[in-house]
Scaffold this motif. Structure first.
Motif, short mmCIF file in Angstrom:
data_model
loop_
_atom_site.label_atom_id
_atom_site.label_comp_id
_atom_site.label_asym_id
_atom_site.label_seq_id
_atom_site.Cartn_x
_atom_site.Cartn_y
_atom_site.Cartn_z
N MET A 116 22.75 0.84 3.00
CA MET A 116 21.86 -0.24 3.44
C MET A 116 20.55 -0.19 2.67
O MET A 116 19.99 0.87 2.41
N MET A 117 20.04 -1.38 2.32
CA MET A 117 18.75 -1.51 1.64
C MET A 117 17.72 -2.05 2.63
O MET A 117 18.02 -2.99 3.38
N ILE A 118 16.51 -1.50 2.60
CA ILE A 118 15.42 -1.96 3.47
C ILE A 118 14.20 -2.23 2.59
O ILE A 118 13.78 -1.38 1.81
N ALA A 119 13.66 -3.44 2.71
CA ALA A 119 12.48 -3.83 1.93
C ALA A 119 11.39 -4.33 2.87
O ALA A 119 11.67 -5.00 3.87
N LEU A 120 10.16 -4.02 2.54
CA LEU A 120 8.99 -4.48 3.28
C LEU A 120 8.06 -5.20 2.30
O LEU A 120 7.76 -4.68 1.22
N CYS A 121 7.59 -6.39 2.69
CA CYS A 121 6.65 -7.13 1.84
C CYS A 121 5.64 -7.84 2.72
O CYS A 121 5.62 -7.67 3.94
N GLY A 122 4.77 -8.64 2.11
CA GLY A 122 3.81 -9.41 2.88
C GLY A 122 2.47 -8.73 3.05
O GLY A 122 2.17 -7.70 2.44
N CYS A 123 1.65 -9.30 3.93
CA CYS A 123 0.24 -8.92 4.04
C CYS A 123 0.02 -7.47 4.45
O CYS A 123 -0.90 -6.81 3.97
N MET A 124 0.85 -6.97 5.36
CA MET A 124 0.69 -5.60 5.83
C MET A 124 0.79 -4.60 4.69
O MET A 124 0.12 -3.55 4.70
N MET A 125 1.59 -4.92 3.68
CA MET A 125 1.80 -3.99 2.57
C MET A 125 0.60 -3.93 1.63
O MET A 125 0.54 -3.05 0.77
N GLN A 126 -0.36 -4.85 1.78
CA GLN A 126 -1.55 -4.82 0.92
C GLN A 126 -2.58 -3.81 1.40
O GLN A 126 -3.61 -3.63 0.76
N GLU A 127 -2.30 -3.15 2.52
CA GLU A 127 -3.23 -2.15 3.05
C GLU A 127 -2.77 -0.76 2.61
O GLU A 127 -1.66 -0.32 2.92
N ALA A 128 -3.65 -0.05 1.90
CA ALA A 128 -3.28 1.24 1.30
C ALA A 128 -2.84 2.25 2.36
O ALA A 128 -1.88 3.01 2.14
N HIS A 129 -3.50 2.25 3.53
CA HIS A 129 -3.15 3.25 4.54
C HIS A 129 -1.75 2.99 5.10
O HIS A 129 -1.05 3.92 5.52
N VAL A 208 -7.59 -11.44 6.16
CA VAL A 208 -6.82 -12.24 5.19
C VAL A 208 -7.38 -12.18 3.76
O VAL A 208 -6.62 -11.99 2.81
N PRO A 209 -8.70 -12.37 3.54
CA PRO A 209 -9.19 -12.34 2.14
C PRO A 209 -8.90 -11.02 1.43
O PRO A 209 -8.76 -10.99 0.21
N TYR A 210 -8.79 -9.93 2.21
CA TYR A 210 -8.55 -8.63 1.62
C TYR A 210 -7.08 -8.43 1.24
O TYR A 210 -6.77 -7.65 0.35
N VAL A 211 -6.17 -9.13 1.93
CA VAL A 211 -4.75 -8.93 1.66
C VAL A 211 -4.12 -10.10 0.89
O VAL A 211 -3.06 -9.94 0.27
N ARG A 212 -4.75 -11.26 0.93
CA ARG A 212 -4.24 -12.43 0.21
C ARG A 212 -5.02 -12.69 -1.08
O ARG A 212 -4.60 -13.50 -1.91
N GLY A 213 -6.19 -12.04 -1.24
CA GLY A 213 -6.95 -12.21 -2.47
C GLY A 213 -7.84 -13.44 -2.47
O GLY A 213 -7.96 -14.15 -1.47
#
Length: 488
Positions: A116-129, A208-213
């Protein structure tokens, strides 16, 4: 059953440099890898995309599904699939916690299906922690990418299928816009269309501005061409999407206002309805109001977030307007478009909010008389200035104010909805009613939901019909139509 795929493939050998041609190259390559795995499993591979968050995320997920379909995956409605993608939201921290909780379940599924493959994307992934935690505690995740490089999905899938380790590809920001990729739409007759990305407003409570640019607008000719293709494919309604559509076009080489873009979109033959969101009050121009008033296609609906009715709190929120300016905008809208529906977002319990501040919000609600409102209790969002503010409001007081606001919003909305009872209005039919298959469900221009008994069948879906609103049920209508009321 797990089988190591052919890792001898030199994925970059012959890969085009230009986008989106590069991604089509990787789609072909990924398709070969998927076919290899299908032969080993003796069946087709399945995929599931789960979307959290806003309309822009929903549109991104349609692109992910389109690419998965091109690669050869069969879409399913269960997370017990061969490939599961979470397209995440991070507007509120409980959204993050929900994803972590769901990942535990996916981990158990993967034990049963090691391939099984699992991928995560989107705004949450733009946070380093977040990425650090995933690397440490969720090593079974195969692929992590963010908001800026979602167009690279096919290329990243090839890496995830051939590399033995977690693939992480996060961009801090970008000026790149890549569209014209495969899309699998939820509806055949309506579609979202991205017109811009990012946000420059930096409201003190918002991540939002921090994760969407930063804001970047698409070229108008590319937007028009996309909508023309959609209309040719049966779309009658488009939703123009951006974090703040009212500031569209400012960073283009040849600047264009959002109102000017709307004029061009309206010229597209075959397009029946135009919606857009979200609008920031500070950028709502007289020109836009004029275009809406003159238009025969732009829906009579404006989502205009208030957030607070207190000028003092609005300043702390960094919203760049005050109570009086907001009310003046509403007056302009109602004067130019008397039948417009106005909806909003309101936050209760922002740091430092007093009872007097809250009563200012109630005053705006009573003066504007919103058709509906999304009401939220303020919650700290790590990484935003508001999270560091003192004077956090006691929970009991926030709950009391929130309940009072919700009651007032619902009372006014019910009164507003009742005013249309008995009217005959055009409805875009969207689906068979989920609870009663003898009914179909659609939306008015003002975005209200109508359930009605058709003199027809599912062939009405995607058509605009005239419906008599026979009964208002508070937040939706029951209605009826006759054969003579079918418009197109």
């Amino acid at each position: 059953m797990e089988k190591q795929l052919n890792t001898q493939i030199n994925a970059d050998n012959g890969a085009p440099i230009m986008e989106p041609q590069r991604q089509f190259y990787y789609m072909d390559l990924a398709k070969k890898l998927v076919e290899e795995q299908e032969r080993a499993y003796g069946r087709k591979l399945t995929a599931h995309v789960e979307t959290f968050g806003c309309q822009m995320n929903a549109r991104d997920s349609e692109k992910l599904r389109g690419i998965l379909d091109t690669i050869g995956y069969v879409q399913v409605d269960t997370e017990e699939a061969d490939f599961v993608i979470y397209n995440t939201c991070t507007v509120r921290e409980n959204a993050n916690n929900k994803v972590y909780g769901r990942l535990g379940t996916l981990g158990n599924y993967k034990k049963k299906n090691p391939g099984m493959m699992i991928a995560l994307c989107g705004c949450m992934m733009q946070e380093a922690h977040v990425v650090d935690r995933l690397k440490k505690d969720y090593r079974f995740v195969n692929l992590i990418f963010g908001t800026h490089n979602i167009f690279k999905f096919a290329e990243l899938v090839v890496r995830a299928l051939t590399e033995k380790q977690m693939v992480v590809d996060i961009w801090e920001d970008t000026t790149e816009i890549v569209e014209d990729l495969p899309v699998e739409r939820k509806y055949s007759f309506k579609s979202g269309v991205n017109i811009m990305f990012g946000c420059n407003n930096f409201c003190s409570y918002c991540i939002v501005p921090y994760v969407r640019g930063r804001e970047r607008s698409r070229e108008p000719k590319d937007i028009i061409r996309e909508i023309e293709r959609l209309v040719a494919d049966g779309v009658v309604e488009v939703m123009l999407l951006g974090q703040n559509v009212n500031s569209y076009g400012k960073n283009l080489e040849q600047p264009m206002t959002f109102a000017e873009l709307l004029r061009e979109v309206e010229k597209i033959e075959g397009l029946e309805r135009i919606r857009f969101m979200t609008s920031h009050p500070k950028d709502l121009s007289d020109e836009l109001i004029e275009v809406m008033a003159q238009s025969k296609k732009i829906c009579k609906h404006m989502h205009l977030p208030l957030q607070s009715g207190s000028s003092r709190i609005l300043k702390k929120m960094n919203r760049h307007y005050d109570k009086e300016q907001y009310l003046a905008l509403v007056e302009k809208l109602r004067t130019a478009i008397p039948d417009i529906a106005i909806t909003t977002d309101i936050i209760v319990g922002f740091p430092g909010e007093t009872k007097e501040d809250f009563l200012e919000t109630l005053d705006v609600v009573r003066k504007v008389r919103y058709d509906s409102a999304f009401t939220f209790i303020y919650s700290k969002r790590s990484g935003t200035p508001a999270a560091e503010m003192e004077d956090q409001v006691p929970e009991a007081e926030v709950k009391e104010n929130f309940d009072l606001l919700l009651k007032e919003v619902q009372r006014i909305a019910a009164e507003k909805a009742k005013e249309l009872e008995g009217a005959v209005l055009p409805v875009l039919v969207e689906q068979v009613n989920e609870h009663d298959s003898t009914l179909v469900t659609g939306r008015l221009s003002n975005n209200s939901v109508v359930h009605f008994l058709p003199k027809g069948d599912t062939s009405l879906i995607g058509k605009i019909v005239d419906v008599k609103l026979t009964e208002c049920k508070g937040f939706y209508y029951l209605g009826e139509m006759t054969d003579e009321l079918v418009r197109k």
